[in-house]
Design a protein around this motif. Structure first.
Motif, PDB file in Angstrom:
ATOM      1  N   ARG A  80       0.821  -1.153   0.085  1.00 13.60           N
ATOM      2  CA  ARG A  80      -0.016  -0.068  -0.145  1.00 13.60           C
ATOM      3  C   ARG A  80       0.729   1.332   0.060  1.00 13.60           C
ATOM      4  NH1 ARG A  80      -3.779  -2.484  -2.272  1.00 13.60           N
ATOM      5  NH2 ARG A  80      -5.075  -3.846  -1.115  1.00 13.60           N
ATOM      6  N   VAL A  81       2.310   1.071  -0.269  1.00 11.94           N
ATOM      7  CA  VAL A  81       2.983   2.255  -0.258  1.00 11.94           C
ATOM      8  C   VAL A  81       3.210   2.578  -1.871  1.00 11.94           C
ATOM      9  CG1 VAL A  81       4.959   3.341   0.708  1.00 11.94           C
ATOM     10  CG2 VAL A  81       4.033   1.524   1.644  1.00 11.94           C
ATOM     11  N   PRO A  82       2.631   3.669  -2.353  1.00 13.62           N
ATOM     12  CA  PRO A  82       2.535   3.620  -3.785  1.00 13.62           C
ATOM     13  C   PRO A  82       3.707   3.737  -4.533  1.00 13.62           C
ATOM     14  CG  PRO A  82       1.044   5.455  -2.850  1.00 13.62           C
ATOM     15  CD  PRO A  82       1.903   4.598  -1.659  1.00 13.62           C
ATOM     16  N   LEU A  83       4.659   4.535  -4.141  1.00 14.52           N
ATOM     17  CA  LEU A  83       6.046   4.812  -4.782  1.00 14.52           C
ATOM     18  C   LEU A  83       6.946   3.312  -4.792  1.00 14.52           C
ATOM     19  CD1 LEU A  83       6.943   8.475  -4.297  1.00 14.52           C
ATOM     20  CD2 LEU A  83       6.291   7.468  -6.519  1.00 14.52           C
ATOM     21  N   VAL A  84       6.795   3.075  -3.693  1.00 18.75           N
ATOM     22  CA  VAL A  84       7.787   1.774  -3.274  1.00 18.75           C
ATOM     23  C   VAL A  84       7.022   0.658  -3.988  1.00 18.75           C
ATOM     24  CG1 VAL A  84       8.529   0.054  -1.673  1.00 18.75           C
ATOM     25  CG2 VAL A  84       8.512   2.387  -1.167  1.00 18.75           C
ATOM     26  N   ALA A 138       7.766   0.840  -7.872  1.00 15.92           N
ATOM     27  CA  ALA A 138       9.316   0.275  -8.082  1.00 15.92           C
ATOM     28  C   ALA A 138       9.314  -1.061  -7.918  1.00 15.92           C
ATOM     29  CB  ALA A 138      10.143   1.177  -7.195  1.00 15.92           C
ATOM     30  N   LEU A 139       9.050  -1.735  -6.988  1.00 17.41           N
ATOM     31  CA  LEU A 139       9.005  -3.217  -6.878  1.00 17.41           C
ATOM     32  C   LEU A 139       8.148  -3.922  -7.967  1.00 17.41           C
ATOM     33  CD1 LEU A 139       8.682  -3.782  -2.902  1.00 17.41           C
ATOM     34  CD2 LEU A 139      10.694  -3.857  -4.350  1.00 17.41           C
ATOM     35  N   ARG A 140       7.155  -3.389  -8.433  1.00 19.56           N
ATOM     36  CA  ARG A 140       6.350  -3.982  -9.714  1.00 19.56           C
ATOM     37  C   ARG A 140       7.255  -4.045 -10.838  1.00 19.56           C
ATOM     38  NH1 ARG A 140       1.795  -2.128  -6.647  1.00 19.56           N
ATOM     39  NH2 ARG A 140       1.867  -0.143  -7.953  1.00 19.56           N
ATOM     40  N   GLN A 141       7.950  -2.879 -11.050  1.00 18.80           N
ATOM     41  CA  GLN A 141       8.788  -2.857 -12.267  1.00 18.80           C
ATOM     42  C   GLN A 141       9.847  -3.702 -12.104  1.00 18.80           C
ATOM     43  OE1 GLN A 141       7.087  -0.847 -14.414  1.00 18.80           O
ATOM     44  NE2 GLN A 141       5.989  -0.670 -12.618  1.00 18.80           N
TER      45      GLN A 141
END
Length: 199
Positions: A48-52, A55-58
């Protein structure tokens, strides 16, 4: 269980696959990397931490691309995979989004656990604990496979399979397992003497 705990348990599990014991054995086990990348994808989707999370999804997408290119395994990030999941032989395995697989399950090359073709409304399979899905087996649509089931090589499961049964044939027929029988050979659930009984 968090991602770190899941990966630590998977590492310990893959150290012992096929009788191994070396601490570094998971580094050369394709199954470990397949499962680890899937865990990363599932965890990053839930973050639920948008930026993190973004980044992890990429990172996950890149890792999944390489895993698929090397192994031919496609486990969608929306699949829910239980603990100590073992990928023994890997080419051609497909597990769809929404599929639920319990703990201590094993899967072999060419196995597919997916929607029925052209019918996503049919639902997706739910697989119990301790299930073995043999070489080339197909589990299709909204079926439920009970605990400790052995699905024979090339079986096509279209209906529910009760716990402690084997499923063999096209379409698969469920038969009670003999007391104490268990698949042991590395080529999948057909190692159960009853699983070769055929159709």
């Amino acid at each position: 269980m968090g991602l770190r705990q899941q990966l630590a348990e998977d590492w310990r599990w893959y150290r012992t696959v096929e009788g191994g014991s070396s601490f570094f054995r998971p580094l050369i086990e394709y199954g470990f990397w397949i499962v680890a990348v899937h865990r990363l994808g599932a965890w990053s989707r839930a973050l639920r931490v948008p930026l993190v999370g973004f980044a992890l999804r990429q990172v996950y997408r890149v890792a999944r691309f390489f895993v698929f290119a090397v192994t031919g395994v496609d486990i969608r990030p929306g699949a829910r995979i239980g603990r100590r999941f073992t990928v023994h032989t890997f080419h051609g395995i497909v597990i769809a989004d929404g599929v639920e697989i319990g703990d201590d399950c094993r899967i072999y090359s060419g196995a597919c656990v997916v929607h029925r073709a052209n019918d996503r409304g049919s639902g997706v399979p739910r697989i119990g604990h301790g299930v073995q899905i043999g070489v080339g087996a197909k589990v299709l649509g909204g079926v439920t496979v009970g605990d400790r089931v052995a699905i024979g090589a090339n079986a096509v499961v279209l209906n529910d399979v009760p716990a402690d049964h084997i499923a063999v044939g096209v379409p698969a027929v469920a038969k009670p397992r003999r007391t104490g029988s268990a698949p042991t050979r590395p080529d999948g659930a057909q190692s159960d003497p009853e699983a070769s009984a055929g159709d």
